[in-house]
Design a protein around this motif. Structure first.
Motif, PDB file in Angstrom:
ATOM      1  N   TYR A  34      40.983  35.734  39.442  1.00  0.00           N
ATOM      2  CA  TYR A  34      41.006  36.706  40.533  1.00  0.00           C
ATOM      3  C   TYR A  34      42.294  37.521  40.629  1.00  0.00           C
ATOM      4  O   TYR A  34      42.281  38.604  41.201  1.00  0.00           O
ATOM      5  N   PHE A  35      43.376  37.014  40.080  1.00  0.00           N
ATOM      6  CA  PHE A  35      44.612  37.803  40.053  1.00  0.00           C
ATOM      7  C   PHE A  35      44.772  38.522  38.713  1.00  0.00           C
ATOM      8  O   PHE A  35      45.217  39.654  38.666  1.00  0.00           O
ATOM      9  N   GLU A  36      44.430  37.821  37.630  1.00  0.00           N
ATOM     10  CA  GLU A  36      44.583  38.394  36.298  1.00  0.00           C
ATOM     11  C   GLU A  36      43.308  39.049  35.781  1.00  0.00           C
ATOM     12  O   GLU A  36      43.332  39.738  34.759  1.00  0.00           O
ATOM     13  N   GLY A  37      42.179  38.843  36.453  1.00  0.00           N
ATOM     14  CA  GLY A  37      40.925  39.482  36.060  1.00  0.00           C
ATOM     15  C   GLY A  37      40.357  38.998  34.741  1.00  0.00           C
ATOM     16  O   GLY A  37      39.638  39.727  34.050  1.00  0.00           O
ATOM     17  N   LYS A  38      40.645  37.757  34.371  1.00  0.00           N
ATOM     18  CA  LYS A  38      40.168  37.226  33.099  1.00  0.00           C
ATOM     19  C   LYS A  38      38.682  36.871  33.183  1.00  0.00           C
ATOM     20  O   LYS A  38      38.189  36.415  34.218  1.00  0.00           O
ATOM     21  N   SER A  39      37.983  37.071  32.087  1.00  0.00           N
ATOM     22  CA  SER A  39      36.577  36.681  32.010  1.00  0.00           C
ATOM     23  C   SER A  39      36.489  35.165  31.864  1.00  0.00           C
ATOM     24  O   SER A  39      37.489  34.486  31.563  1.00  0.00           O
ATOM     25  N   LEU A  40      35.295  34.613  32.064  1.00  0.00           N
ATOM     26  CA  LEU A  40      35.126  33.170  31.918  1.00  0.00           C
ATOM     27  C   LEU A  40      35.461  32.725  30.499  1.00  0.00           C
ATOM     28  O   LEU A  40      36.071  31.673  30.302  1.00  0.00           O
ATOM     29  N   SER A  41      35.058  33.513  29.509  1.00  0.00           N
ATOM     30  CA  SER A  41      35.341  33.141  28.120  1.00  0.00           C
ATOM     31  C   SER A  41      36.843  33.132  27.854  1.00  0.00           C
ATOM     32  O   SER A  41      37.352  32.270  27.125  1.00  0.00           O
ATOM     33  N   GLU A  42      37.581  34.073  28.444  1.00  0.00           N
ATOM     34  CA  GLU A  42      39.031  34.106  28.275  1.00  0.00           C
ATOM     35  C   GLU A  42      39.683  32.895  28.931  1.00  0.00           C
ATOM     36  O   GLU A  42      40.629  32.306  28.391  1.00  0.00           O
ATOM     37  N   ILE A  43      39.186  32.521  30.111  1.00  0.00           N
ATOM     38  CA  ILE A  43      39.736  31.348  30.795  1.00  0.00           C
ATOM     39  C   ILE A  43      39.471  30.090  29.970  1.00  0.00           C
ATOM     40  O   ILE A  43      40.324  29.201  29.884  1.00  0.00           O
ATOM     41  N   CYS A  44      38.308  30.021  29.351  1.00  0.00           N
ATOM     42  CA  CYS A  44      37.997  28.882  28.478  1.00  0.00           C
ATOM     43  C   CYS A  44      38.991  28.806  27.322  1.00  0.00           C
ATOM     44  O   CYS A  44      39.457  27.722  26.955  1.00  0.00           O
ATOM     45  N   GLU A  45      39.315  29.957  26.736  1.00  0.00           N
ATOM     46  CA  GLU A  45      40.276  29.994  25.629  1.00  0.00           C
ATOM     47  C   GLU A  45      41.662  29.551  26.084  1.00  0.00           C
ATOM     48  O   GLU A  45      42.338  28.776  25.409  1.00  0.00           O
ATOM     49  N   GLY A  68      31.162  25.302  31.334  1.00  0.00           N
ATOM     50  CA  GLY A  68      30.682  24.590  32.515  1.00  0.00           C
ATOM     51  C   GLY A  68      31.817  23.975  33.316  1.00  0.00           C
ATOM     52  O   GLY A  68      31.777  23.958  34.561  1.00  0.00           O
ATOM     53  N   THR A  69      32.835  23.485  32.625  1.00  0.00           N
ATOM     54  CA  THR A  69      33.989  22.903  33.304  1.00  0.00           C
ATOM     55  C   THR A  69      34.754  23.957  34.082  1.00  0.00           C
ATOM     56  O   THR A  69      35.166  23.733  35.226  1.00  0.00           O
ATOM     57  N   VAL A  70      34.943  25.138  33.458  1.00  0.00           N
ATOM     58  CA  VAL A  70      35.655  26.228  34.130  1.00  0.00           C
ATOM     59  C   VAL A  70      34.882  26.684  35.370  1.00  0.00           C
ATOM     60  O   VAL A  70      35.478  26.905  36.440  1.00  0.00           O
ATOM     61  N   LYS A  71      33.578  26.817  35.257  1.00  0.00           N
ATOM     62  CA  LYS A  71      32.765  27.226  36.405  1.00  0.00           C
ATOM     63  C   LYS A  71      32.880  26.208  37.539  1.00  0.00           C
ATOM     64  O   LYS A  71      32.972  26.576  38.711  1.00  0.00           O
ATOM     65  N   SER A  72      32.870  24.929  37.184  1.00  0.00           N
ATOM     66  CA  SER A  72      32.988  23.875  38.193  1.00  0.00           C
ATOM     67  C   SER A  72      34.358  23.922  38.869  1.00  0.00           C
ATOM     68  O   SER A  72      34.466  23.804  40.100  1.00  0.00           O
ATOM     69  N   LEU A  73      35.418  24.129  38.076  1.00  0.00           N
ATOM     70  CA  LEU A  73      36.763  24.227  38.638  1.00  0.00           C
ATOM     71  C   LEU A  73      36.872  25.416  39.582  1.00  0.00           C
ATOM     72  O   LEU A  73      37.473  25.315  40.659  1.00  0.00           O
TER      73      LEU A  73
END
Length: 212
Positions: free
Chosen positions: A169-180, A187-192
């Protein structure tokens, strides 16, 4: 360097169209590939990498600490570690940008562990993964800016929850980027993110911020 506050929505950020994201990613990857290769023997190329990513990494660290002095130190550590281990970086695993974020996340983790040890020595056991004390009514009244309230609430979260909130929400990263960056599954990132948002909203309500 400016770190002016801006309003953050707790809703899902709007990602770029997939085709645009792929195009930007490909262009950045090729540029970074050339710079990283050159930077192993050319200080000018290393300087280009530093200038390109310092503001972004600084902003990420600052949103996780809210302390300019600490942010400067940690960001410097990130680039020192990155350039020292540049020869170990492998393109087949993650992009260079995500690698920098991983190093920054690790620096933040070590920083809070050090704080935990210092707090334990000075004032008994303190767990940085546990919620911090809720700001008093006087503190909230003295700091009525909604953004500052949001930042205070953010610091109540455990580090793993704060990390995904800041990245999304601050850096605007996509879910795939956060996973990387976090080396976690989708699924873990979505849960977090789900748990982090719930905790953040609770903290904002306790701080006196009325949510829609």
């Amino acid at each position: 360097m400016s770190n002016d506050a801006s309003t953050m929505s707790l809703g899902t950020p709007t990602d770029r169209p997939e085709a645009d994201r792929a195009s930007v990613f490909a262009a950045r990857t090729e540029e970074d590939r050339a710079l990283v290769l050159a930077a192993q023997s050319d200080t000018a190329a290393a300087g280009q990498l530093f200038d390109k990513y310092y503001p972004e990494i600084f902003r990420y660290v600052y949103h996780s600490t809210l302390d300019h002095a600490v942010t400067q130190d940690l960001t410097s550590n990130v680039f020192f570690a990155a350039f020292r281990h540049l020869g170990l970086f492998r393109w087949r695993r993650i992009p260079f940008r995500a690698w920098l974020y991983r190093i920054a996340t690790n620096e933040l983790r070590m920083h809070y562990r050090k704080q935990k040890r210092m707090s334990a020595a000075n004032a008994g056991p303190v767990d940085p993964e546990s919620p911090a004390p809720v700001p008093s009514a006087d503190t909230v009244a003295a700091d009525s800016d909604d953004y500052r309230l949001l930042q205070r609430a953010l610091l109540e979260l455990g580090q793993k929850y704060r990390t995904v909130i800041v990245l999304r929400y601050f850096e605007g990263k996509s879910l795939s980027e956060i996973c990387e960056i976090t080396n976690k599954r989708d699924g873990t990132v979505k849960s977090l993110l789900h748990r982090a948002l719930a905790q953040l909203k609770d903290a904002l309500v306790r701080a006196g911020l009325t949510l829609p």
